[in-house]
Scaffold this active site. Structure first.
Site, PDB file in Angstrom:
ATOM      1  N   HIS A  51      19.221   3.665 -10.888  1.00  0.00           N
ATOM      2  CA  HIS A  51      18.806   3.655  -9.479  1.00  0.00           C
ATOM      3  C   HIS A  51      17.277   3.629  -9.427  1.00  0.00           C
ATOM      4  CE1 HIS A  51      19.374   4.336  -5.214  1.00  0.00           C
ATOM      5  NE2 HIS A  51      18.362   5.182  -5.264  1.00  0.00           N
ATOM      6  N   SER A  58      18.241  -8.559 -14.715  1.00  0.00           N
ATOM      7  CA  SER A  58      17.129  -8.261 -15.626  1.00  0.00           C
ATOM      8  C   SER A  58      17.403  -6.994 -16.452  1.00  0.00           C
ATOM      9  CB  SER A  58      15.800  -8.148 -14.869  1.00  0.00           C
ATOM     10  OG  SER A  58      15.762  -6.989 -14.075  1.00  0.00           O
ATOM     11  N   ASN A  59      18.157  -6.045 -15.897  1.00  0.00           N
ATOM     12  CA  ASN A  59      18.511  -4.864 -16.698  1.00  0.00           C
ATOM     13  C   ASN A  59      19.499  -5.225 -17.800  1.00  0.00           C
ATOM     14  OD1 ASN A  59      17.282  -2.141 -15.826  1.00  0.00           O
ATOM     15  ND2 ASN A  59      17.699  -3.173 -13.884  1.00  0.00           N
ATOM     16  N   ASN A  69      24.807   4.495 -14.138  1.00  0.00           N
ATOM     17  CA  ASN A  69      24.184   3.584 -13.175  1.00  0.00           C
ATOM     18  C   ASN A  69      22.676   3.788 -13.248  1.00  0.00           C
ATOM     19  OD1 ASN A  69      23.946   1.781 -10.946  1.00  0.00           O
ATOM     20  ND2 ASN A  69      23.715   3.536  -9.576  1.00  0.00           N
TER      21      ASN A  69
HETATM   22  C1  GRF Z   1      17.618  -2.601 -10.162  1.00  0.00           C
HETATM   23  O1  GRF Z   1      16.475  -2.295  -9.422  1.00  0.00           O
HETATM   24  C2  GRF Z   1      18.513  -1.388 -10.298  1.00  0.00           C
HETATM   25  O2  GRF Z   1      17.821  -0.183 -10.320  1.00  0.00           O
HETATM   26  C3  GRF Z   1      19.364  -1.452  -9.064  1.00  0.00           C
HETATM   27  O3  GRF Z   1      19.591  -2.825  -8.861  1.00  0.00           O
HETATM   28  C4  GRF Z   1      18.517  -3.591  -9.424  1.00  0.00           C
HETATM   29  C5  GRF Z   1      19.141  -4.592 -10.351  1.00  0.00           C
HETATM   30  O4  GRF Z   1      18.192  -5.500 -10.862  1.00  0.00           O
HETATM   31  N1  GRF Z   1      20.567  -0.660  -9.196  1.00  0.00           N
HETATM   32  P1  GRF Z   1      18.621  -6.513 -12.021  1.00  0.00           P
HETATM   33  O5  GRF Z   1      19.806  -7.326 -11.484  1.00  0.00           O
HETATM   34  O6  GRF Z   1      18.989  -5.719 -13.219  1.00  0.00           O
HETATM   35  O7  GRF Z   1      17.426  -7.378 -12.242  1.00  0.00           O
END
Ligand code: GRF
Length: 208
Positions: free
Chosen positions: A109, A13-14, A107
């Site tokens: 977090h 999702s990011n 990164n």
């Molecule tokens: C997110 O909560 C990020 O902060 C962590 O892993 C998760 C990844 O989520 N490092 P997505 O795969 O981007 O939905």
């Protein structure tokens, strides 16, 4: 303009929020490559659906660590990558890659580092630990990746309150909403060359 590689292991999702920020003109970047250690990740599916080069690179595809990092290096070079955004990437980036991309790997977090980071602090574990600690705030941290886990210079943070009726899942959901806004905004600082690093601190140059 950043020539980005996004490394992701799961849902992605990011990655999607970064792609959205690019298409809406809020992030001067191009996603040159999506790399995942998980061949069935949502991130690789998103790359496929959107015509973004995607590769699966893992201990399965390249069991020898030297071979693994040299394949990673050559893919990054081939795709002309000048910046790496880790977005839910569950593996350590090989030290030689971190050295080549000094201060050019970030990164995200899902907590306020330096609290609630380090080994075992990923996914829902982070939010459980926040609730168990009694902390009244939590949030999101974007930091530069070094060879140690979760301790590189902090680029951006945003906090939210922990509510009395929060569960790990409800916290995760509210934190994720912030992630989707904060990560593209933090990457834009690099795209505009506004970040310099001084020890563990980042200095943010004012907009030109
Ligand atoms: C997110 O909560 C990020 O902060 C962590 O892993 C998760 C990844 O989520 N490092 P997505 O795969 O981007 O939905």
């Amino acid at each position: 303009m950043l020539h980005l590689a996004v490394f992701a292991s799961g849902r992605g999702s990011n990655l999607e929020s970064i792609a959205r920020a690019i298409s809406s003109g809020n992030l001067d970047a191009e996603i040159a490559l999506v790399l995942s250690n998980n061949s069935t990740s949502g991130a690789l599916a998103f790359a496929r659906e959107n015509g973004i080069p995607g590769i699966h690179l893992s201990g399965k595809t390249n069991p020898d660590p030297l071979d693994f990092s040299s394949r990673m290096k050559s893919e990054l070079k081939y795709h002309d990558v000048d910046f790496i955004a880790l977005a839910g990437y569950m593996k350590k980036v090989p030290p030689d890659i971190v050295n080549i991309y000094t201060n050019r790997i970030t990164n995200i977090h899902p907590a306020l580092l330096p609290a609630f980071g380090g080994k075992g602090m990923y996914g829902i574990n982070v939010h459980k630990a926040v609730l168990e600690s009694g902390a009244r705030i939590t949030g999101v941290t974007v930091h530069i990746v070094t060879n140690d886990y979760d301790v590189g210079p902090i680029v951006a943070q945003e906090c939210i309150p922990v509510l009395d009726d929060d569960t790990p899942e409800s916290l995760a959901e509210r934190v994720l909403e912030i992630e989707h806004r904060l990560y593209p905004a933090a990457l834009q600082l690099f795209a505009r060359d506004r970040i310099t690093v001084n020890g563990l601190r980042t200095i943010h140059q004012p907009p030109a």
